[in-house]
Design an enzyme around this catalytic site. Structure first.
Site, short mmCIF file in Angstrom:
data_model
loop_
_atom_site.label_atom_id
_atom_site.label_comp_id
_atom_site.label_asym_id
_atom_site.label_seq_id
_atom_site.Cartn_x
_atom_site.Cartn_y
_atom_site.Cartn_z
N TYR A 69 44.63 -18.84 100.13
CA TYR A 69 44.37 -17.42 100.11
C TYR A 69 45.58 -16.67 99.54
CZ TYR A 69 40.68 -18.88 103.36
OH TYR A 69 39.63 -19.51 103.96
N HIS A 153 40.74 -28.56 104.33
CA HIS A 153 40.08 -27.52 103.55
C HIS A 153 39.33 -28.08 102.35
CE1 HIS A 153 40.64 -23.08 102.00
NE2 HIS A 153 39.42 -23.33 102.44
#
Length: 351
Positions: A69, A153
């Site tokens: 992010y 992830h």
């Protein structure tokens, strides 16, 4: 596993006990920090700070982040805003699977997706050493010494393009990085381990392959989609595995309604989805309920779901999400949706 405990100002908490015996209290409404990484548009530093503080003020105590992010930016922005808080007063999750490499600006990852970020490039690495390095870097960016939940992830088809590529990443994780995650859990550096996944089928493959505590499932158990009830969620319930539900609005359409150009799973919604959402919205209106209210509340009906984490790009959006969580949904609404074939008959609903 998820019985409500001490309530926050506007909503409750749900507890999960990890394989290490650690108890983690998730607020039913969490904060997804991808917008802090300048996802789709640059976020002013002051607005970023106000947004996180607004989340705290409404009672959110679960914050999810990731190196991806903003290529480290979201973790960095959370640092001064959470580090001043008592570490035992909040839950934070971050992720492994990507290391960040310094590169020239024109080679950075996420051009067109993340804006005004550091010049870094993601390097996929699900190995043992890759996990250890990733956690070390995340702890440094966050300014803390332990992580509550560590997710692997994106070992999924959506990210890597094919089942074969996803299978290779799963193999890499389970033969390497998974053992690092287990070690970190046993040492107390992390309390719980899991994976952040875009497909419930891949999440189920992992759940059956390892000893995971919780999964972050992005958009795959919503008012529009309940296929995860086929086998994955029953497996989680049987084995005391928690679910954090990301993307409760299916990337937009369940928040905006079936408007022209509405987004469904990051693309313009096709006609069949627009029609289905319009039918759901009509039934909601008959009960005096807004579509967005039903969408945010629905996933919490499942006993495995410990938190929903919509994104918030401003203090106003965060406050609005908290207000939505306070909406009363009449039981007849869920039943009417089932009677119309718009909700699976076996879907548990909020009480």
């Amino acid at each position: 596993m998820t019985a409500p405990s001490t309530p926050s100002p506007r909503f409750g908490t749900r507890s999960l006990t990890s394989r290490s015996g650690a108890v983690i209290d998730f607020t039913e409404l969490g904060f997804g920090s991808a917008p802090l990484g300048n996802l789709y548009r640059a976020l002013d530093e002051d607005i970023a700070a106000l947004t996180v503080n607004a989340a705290w003020d409404v009672g959110i105590r679960y914050f999810d982040t990731a190196p991806l992010y903003g290529l480290g930016l979201a973790e960095t922005r959370l640092n001064p805003l959470l580090r001043r808080r008592n570490r035992d007063d909040y839950v934070i999750s971050t992720k492994i699977g990507r290391l960040l490499k310094v590169v020239p600006a024109d080679q950075r990852t996420g051009i067109g997706k993340f804006f005004n970020t550091p010049s870094r490039q993601e390097v996929y690495d699900y190995s043992y050493d890759g996990v250890m390095r990733s956690v070390e870097f995340s702890l440094e960016r966050l300014g803390i010494d332990r992580i509550d939940v560590l997710f692997a992830h994106d070992v999924d088809i959506f990210t890597h393009g094919s089942k074969e590529a996803s299978d290779r990443r799963i193999k890499e994780l389970m033969e390497g990085g998974y053992h690092a995650m287990e070690k970190l859990r046993s040492e107390g550096t992390v309390k719980a381990i899991g994976a952040g996944i875009n497909e419930w089928q891949v999440a189920e493959t992992l759940a059956r392959a390892g000893n995971f505590d919780v999964f972050l499932l992005a958009g795959r158990y919503t008012l529009l989609e309940q296929e995860a009830l086929q086998t994955f969620l029953p497996y989680c319930q049987e084995h005391n595995i928690g679910i954090v539900l990301g993307g409760p609005y299916n990337s937009g359409i369940l928040a905006t309604g079936p408007k022209p150009g509405a987004f469904y799973n990051y693309d313009p919604a096709p006609p069949a989805i627009l029609d289905r959402v319009a039918r759901i919205e009509r039934i909601c209106a008959e009960h005096g309920v807004k579509l967005v209210e039903a969408a945010l509340k629905f996933p919490l009906g499942h006993p495995c779901v410990v938190s929903v984490i919509p994104g918030g790009q401003s203090p106003q959006e965060v406050t609005r999400n908290a207000e939505i969580m306070g909406a009363a949904i009449p039981p007849a609404l869920w039943q009417d949706l089932k009677d119309e074939g718009l909700l699976r008959g076996d879907a548990p609903v909020p009480k």
